[in-house]
Design an enzyme around this catalytic site. Sequence first.
Site: not given
Ligand code: ARG
Length: 406
Positions: A23, A103, A132, A183
């Site tokens: 991506d 993040r 995110d 993922s």
């Molecule tokens: N649900 C978790 C969070 O919001 C994990 C997110 C995982 N992110 C990803 N881009 N796969 O912190």
Amino acid sequence: MGQVGSSREIKDRVVLAYSGGLDTSVAIKWLHENYDLEVVAVAVDVGQGGDLDEVRDKALKVGAVHSEVVDAKKTFATKYIAPALKANAMYEQKYPLATALSRPLIAKILVEVAEGTGAVFAAHGCTGKGNDQVRFEVTMRALSPDLTIIAPAREWDFTRETAIEYAKQHHIPIPITKASPYSIDENIWGKSIECGILEDPWIEPPADAFTMTTDPMDAPDSPTYLEIEFGAGVPVALDGEKMDLLTLIGKVNRIAGSNGFGRIDKVENRLVGIKSREIYEAPAALTLTMAHRELEDMTLERDLAHYKYEIELKYAEMIYYGLWFSPLRDALDAFIDETQKVVNGTVRMKLYKGSCQVVGRKSPNSLYDKELATYEAGDTFSHQSAAGFNKIFGLSLETWGRKYRK
Ligand code: ARG
């Protein structure tokens, strides 16, 4: 911001949070085609593993004008994980926030690279359904309000197949490794695993979802003991050996993970209102938080300890919601740091086939007083005073009971 002087040929630049995956590679070309921007690719190393030199080169091959890898592991440990650990931060009491904590750091680095390279745009590869995107964008707006943010994956309508098609057309190397059915996001504080079969909350996660933890059934048949020493609420030594936090987290991840400890399976409330099923692996985060809480139980005065629980929930929620850079967190940190002055000592943990237990603790700041606690000889507690205490403490309910409970 903006470019210097009048620019006939000079294009505007965008800094892109680059992972090397399909991506964000497609995004390099897409940003160029759709926004006519030069792409500056930035990969931030927070312990996700993989060959980041390759990632840097790949961005250039795909068409970035500049590409860099920033090793942020130490900063991540000391400036992000340490405060979260002092706060025992667990979203909805279960998720130690590995992804969420990384993040704001990645966004901060993006902002710094934007300033250094004259970029006036910033881009990330998140979709519109997750947390995110919020964390990246809220952080960037707090730190650099004039940056314009672009989220290609929220704008384009690629499926995985059409993204691959686009990549082929534009000579973007497609990862040859068999795409994971999940993922995944990983760093030193833990791993988030989503999608695929995991979207059915009734189905047990298959063995291949896990990489940081051994299946408890295959873990060693005898326990491993770990002595974790804390100074002012932060781990400083393992089994008597002093080490920096980053090294210590790595070791605890390996030791706890090989004993099958650190798996989490939860249904979670995302900020955007969706409930999602999440699998996490966080051997060190869970072990260290358990040990830290235990040391607080021994060293914090009761009212302070109870009040801190409320702060902890709020703190975890703020990390989850992407509100790391905020005056409220600064203020909460000041409170938490004040509490941590006495959180010194050592906790002994026992890891065995998927479980982790506290089995011992000691502290120079211990408020545990054996002479007050004992049921044996040498008891100094005032038993006579207890009768009067109970009478007065229960007076209000006694009065109510006389009137209403016949
Ligand atoms: N649900 C978790 C969070 O919001 C994990 C997110 C995982 N992110 C990803 N881009 N796969 O912190």
